[in-house]
Design an enzyme around this catalytic site. Sequence first.
Site, short mmCIF file in Angstrom:
data_model
loop_
_atom_site.label_atom_id
_atom_site.label_comp_id
_atom_site.label_asym_id
_atom_site.label_seq_id
_atom_site.Cartn_x
_atom_site.Cartn_y
_atom_site.Cartn_z
N TYR A 113 0.87 -1.19 0.00
CA TYR A 113 0.00 0.00 0.00
C TYR A 113 0.90 1.23 0.00
O TYR A 113 1.51 1.57 1.01
CB TYR A 113 -0.92 -0.04 1.22
CG TYR A 113 -1.87 1.13 1.36
CD1 TYR A 113 -2.10 2.04 0.33
CD2 TYR A 113 -2.58 1.34 2.54
CE1 TYR A 113 -2.98 3.10 0.47
CE2 TYR A 113 -3.47 2.39 2.70
CZ TYR A 113 -3.66 3.27 1.66
OH TYR A 113 -4.53 4.33 1.80
N LYS B 207 -1.07 -1.25 -4.29
CA LYS B 207 -2.19 -0.29 -4.32
C LYS B 207 -1.53 1.07 -4.42
O LYS B 207 -0.89 1.54 -3.48
CB LYS B 207 -3.03 -0.40 -3.05
CG LYS B 207 -4.08 0.69 -2.95
CD LYS B 207 -5.15 0.27 -1.96
CE LYS B 207 -5.38 1.26 -0.84
NZ LYS B 207 -5.74 2.59 -1.28
C1 NAY Z 1 -7.77 3.51 1.57
O1 NAY Z 1 -8.80 3.54 2.22
O2 NAY Z 1 -6.75 3.05 2.04
C2 NAY Z 1 -7.76 4.03 0.20
O3 NAY Z 1 -8.24 3.43 -0.69
C3 NAY Z 1 -7.12 5.26 -0.10
C4 NAY Z 1 -7.68 5.90 -1.34
C5 NAY Z 1 -8.39 7.15 -0.99
N1 NAY Z 1 -7.43 8.03 -0.34
C6 NAY Z 1 -7.69 8.56 0.84
C7 NAY Z 1 -6.60 9.36 1.45
O4 NAY Z 1 -8.76 8.45 1.40
O5 NAY Z 1 -10.11 6.96 -2.56
C8 NAY Z 1 -9.02 7.77 -2.21
C9 NAY Z 1 -9.49 9.21 -1.95
O6 NAY Z 1 -10.32 9.25 -0.81
C10 NAY Z 1 -10.25 9.76 -3.15
O7 NAY Z 1 -9.46 9.65 -4.30
C11 NAY Z 1 -10.68 11.21 -2.92
O8 NAY Z 1 -9.56 12.05 -2.91
#
Ligand code: NAY
Length: 291
Positions: free
Chosen positions: A135, A163
């Site tokens: 990740y 990821k």
């Molecule tokens: C997780 O929950 O670990 C993720 O998938 C991270 C991905 C998300 N990043 C964060 C910081 O929440 O989905 C993204 C993000 O919320 C989205 O792109 C909006 O900026």
Amino acid sequence: MTKKLYSALLTSFNADGSLNEKGTREIVRHNIDVNHIDGLYVGGSTGENFMLQTATKKRIFEIVKDEAGDDCDLIAQVGSIDLQESKELANYVVNDLGYKTISAVTPFYYNFSFPEIKYYYDEIVKDVDANLIVYSIPALTGVSLSLDNFAKLFENPKIIGVKYTNADFFLLERLRNRFPDKKILFGTDEMLLPALSLGVDGAIGSTYNVNAARAQSEIKAFEAGDMKKALDIQHQTNDLISAILNNGLYQTIKLLLQDMGVAAGYTKEPMHKPTPEMESVAHDIYNKYLK
Ligand code: NAY
């Protein structure tokens, strides 16, 4: 659709910060029954995992597996800067609960050297019969892995992919080119289309909890070669994501789920509770983009 869409699973908390098990199960069901999601990423940033005690992390992994069964793919994020906790969680999800894939955030805060980071990953997978997805989220961890760093991590055959929650598209292209057999799951929802064009295998994100249908249509349009349609959908998606980000990311996604009848609960302190103003904006977002 050959590319896979995963929701980064939210956790429902009660007002006092305790785990709302019923609400968390409802979020899982919503993703399976309504969103028809390919999989769930459990225990990530969106799950507010890094603010939780070990016992709570375990309980979330347990109820998600119990609720989802084999209805969708499950990835358990077990990474922590406490390596012993990561190993304990990896052992628990794989041996006690039957998860087949784990993931671990790059260890953060102490500016670990790359050999230390590699040691961390090799240790986490060493004793479990499961594959691991790295990740990488440099904006939150401050840890940037280079192409050669990924090459070293990928020498371990149990480390099957990344990821990739990053906006560095040059590195993404280099990764795709050098590791055609590794899984790359893209984690920045507002940039899904450029990532698709660089050949990612799928995406994992927070906004898919409420906006999976648009993302699935975008992927289908992309796979059919209809770039105009795919870009139109990304534009609509990004109007939605901008509105969500302006109003508070996780609070707003939870409020949107509540408008869909899902008991998504509160975020955990020190994240603040939504103000009446945030609630009202979230209703407007729901009516404008998601109804
Ligand atoms: C997780 O929950 O670990 C993720 O998938 C991270 C991905 C998300 N990043 C964060 C910081 O929440 O989905 C993204 C993000 O919320 C989205 O792109 C909006 O900026």
